[in-house]
Design an enzyme around this catalytic site. Structure first.
Site, PDB file in Angstrom:
ATOM      1  N   SER A 184       5.180 -77.950 -78.735  1.00 35.22           N
ATOM      2  CA  SER A 184       4.262 -77.272 -79.902  1.00 35.22           C
ATOM      3  C   SER A 184       3.627 -78.068 -81.150  1.00 35.22           C
ATOM      4  CB  SER A 184       5.313 -76.116 -80.506  1.00 35.22           C
ATOM      5  OG  SER A 184       6.498 -76.751 -81.329  1.00 35.22           O
ATOM      6  N   HIS A 212       6.271 -70.931 -76.221  1.00 31.20           N
ATOM      7  CA  HIS A 212       4.546 -70.859 -77.237  1.00 31.20           C
ATOM      8  C   HIS A 212       3.637 -70.167 -75.700  1.00 31.20           C
ATOM      9  CE1 HIS A 212       5.437 -72.775 -81.148  1.00 31.20           C
ATOM     10  NE2 HIS A 212       6.462 -73.501 -80.239  1.00 31.20           N
ATOM     11  N   LYS A 243       7.876 -65.382 -80.620  1.00 31.19           N
ATOM     12  CA  LYS A 243       6.676 -65.847 -80.521  1.00 31.19           C
ATOM     13  C   LYS A 243       5.579 -64.736 -80.507  1.00 31.19           C
ATOM     14  CE  LYS A 243       8.622 -70.489 -80.884  1.00 31.19           C
ATOM     15  NZ  LYS A 243       9.020 -70.795 -80.679  1.00 31.19           N
TER      16      LYS A 243
HETATM   17  C1  LIG Z   1      10.914 -71.434 -80.233  1.00 34.92           C
HETATM   18  C2  LIG Z   1      11.393 -72.072 -79.351  1.00 34.92           C
HETATM   19  C3  LIG Z   1      12.586 -71.875 -78.930  1.00 34.92           C
HETATM   20  C4  LIG Z   1      13.374 -70.890 -79.874  1.00 34.92           C
HETATM   21  O1  LIG Z   1      12.657 -69.346 -79.329  1.00 34.92           O
HETATM   22  P1  LIG Z   1      13.695 -68.440 -81.089  1.00 34.92           P
HETATM   23  O2  LIG Z   1      14.018 -67.731 -79.754  1.00 34.92           O
HETATM   24  O3  LIG Z   1      12.929 -68.590 -81.729  1.00 34.92           O
HETATM   25  O4  LIG Z   1      15.252 -68.728 -80.841  1.00 34.92           O
HETATM   26  C5  LIG Z   1      12.520 -72.392 -77.865  1.00 34.92           C
HETATM   27  N1  LIG Z   1      12.305 -73.111 -77.207  1.00 34.92           N
HETATM   28  C6  LIG Z   1      10.667 -73.481 -77.445  1.00 34.92           C
HETATM   29  C7  LIG Z   1       9.965 -74.394 -76.511  1.00 34.92           C
HETATM   30  C8  LIG Z   1       9.893 -73.042 -78.528  1.00 34.92           C
HETATM   31  O5  LIG Z   1       8.987 -73.214 -79.053  1.00 34.92           O
END
Ligand SMILES: *Cc1c(COP(=O)(O)O)cnc(C)c1O
Length: 400
Positions: A184, A212, A243
């Protein structure tokens, strides 16, 4: 009472965080999430820092669907699934995800953080080895910590180093390679074809966290595994609903039936935490339906992202090349880059563009950046406005 001494200890740590620039402050949004948001102290600004890739978070059609599901299914379930049971829509969502990602079975969690936190310990023992990319998400790191398997790290996206580690871990019963599908900070898609080759050569399991990517990367939105044409070569995928898929919350793990069954039996964040809210399960079903039926949001996101990258490059900014709506604008080649990135982000916000500056120690020294995140919901005009404001501020601060 111990309180005073306790406070002193914490205060001194907090002050240290302020001094070294890691203290986090939250801005307060007083409107719905969207491309234009109301932010306390800053007023109405264009949002370029949300993970709202498909623009669904505040989408009116989705809100209407969610309202219907709330009426039908109520607000909460007040239960972990193995005790009081589960609603049919939770099972339906698990089947839907399995079909969408071409896997045998799926298990839901309250977040992808929980999916990763509860993934390793039930599946692997001290006879096994986990081989993890050095820049993997915090939840993967925590999940690995809870597991007795031997731990190995390989240099970020470095296939040579991964191979060296695989050779080193040869004696393990199961060797599990784990990587983010998209990293990210850079919007960089993992080199999955090479990783799959090595996994096959050395007989390793491959786990990809596609948080992502799910819903918008790859021709039909099936993530980095589809982007790289390796869907069938990846054993287990974890991802989030928080997301692109509506942005509420929730996550999942999908993969071989026995692995998912073992997680249902043993995965602690699943067993000992409340089920996903019915409204999220039902609405996510509708989101995946939308993604399967139409490429409209995905196409708009790609057009917006490519337009922004092209215009920023033409204007003379340095961006990390890629094909992802995370677009980092770099300042590391300039003097005083950390202060510059911070100042740049402040000026952008003053002029109505909300994007976040990252600098040391959050990213390595000399890699200061502003991370812009493009959404399908941005209009062409909003994308262009963002570029224009970048150019204004860039001239003002001597970056261009
Ligand atoms: C955002 C993210 C998470 C966490 O996801 P949530 O559902 O918000 O807990 C886990 N792994 C990666 C790679 C992320 O970008």
């Amino acid at each position: 009472m111990y309180t005073e001494k306790f406070r002193d200890i914490l205060r001194s740590s907090l002050e240290k965080a302020e001094e070294n620039g890691t203290f986090k402050r939250e801005r307060v949004i007083t409107s719905r999430q969207g491309t234009s948001v109301a932010v306390e102290q800053s007023g109405e600004v264009l949002n370029f820092c949300a993970n709202n890739y498909l623009g669904l978070s505040g989408n009116q059609r989705l809100v209407a669907i969610a309202c219907e599901i709330l009426e039908e299914r109520g607000y909460g379930l007040s239960s972990v699934r193995f005790i009081c049971g589960t609603q049919d829509i939770h099972k339906e969502l698990e089947r839907k995800i399995s079909g969408f990602l071409g896997k045998e079975d799926t298990i839901l969690y309250s977040s992808c953080f929980d999916a990763n936190g509860g993934l390793f310990e039930p599946l692997l023992t001290d006879a096994d080895a986990i081989i993890s990319d050095q820049l993997n998400h915090a939840s993967i790191i925590d999940g690995i910590r809870l597991c007795k398997a031997k731990r190995y790290r390989y240099s970020h996206a470095d296939l040579e180093d991964l191979e060296a580690v695989l050779i080193h871990a040869r004696g393990a019963r199961i060797k599990a390679i784990v990587t983010d599908g998209v990293f990210s900070m850079d919007g960089e898609i993992a080199p999955l074809p090479g990783i799959c080759d090595l996994a096959e050569e050395y007989g390793a399991l491959l786990i990809v966290d596609d948080s992502h990517a799910t819903g918008f990367i790859g021709e039909s939105g099936r993530g980095s595994v589809e982007y790289h044409g390796v869907t069938e070569r990846v054993d287990i995928v974890t991802s989030t609903f928080g997301k692109a898929l509506g942005g509420a919350s929730g996550g999942f793990t999908t993969g071989p039936a026995e692995a998912i069954e073992m997680l249902r039996q043993r995965s602690r964040p699943y067993l000992f935490s409340n089920t996903l809210a019915p409204v999220i399960a039902g609405t996510t079903l509708a989101v995946i339906d939308m993604i399967e039926k139409s490429s409209e949001e995905r196409d708009r996101l790609r057009d917006n992202q490519r337009r922004f990258r092209r215009k920023m490059t033409d204007a003379g900014f340095r961006i990390i090349k890629g094909d992802h709506p995370i677009v980092p604008v770099l300042f590391g080649h300039l003097p005083d880059d950390a202060a510059l990135a911070q100042r740049f982000a402040d000026e952008l916000l003053r002029k109505g563009i909300y994007a976040i500056g990252f600098f040391y120690p959050v990213v390595p020294n000399g890699e200061s950046r502003i991370r812009v995140q493009i959404s399908a919901a941005h209009t062409t005009q909003q994308v262009d406005t963002c570029v224009e404001v970048f150019i204004d501020v860039g001239k003002m601060l001597g970056v261009l």
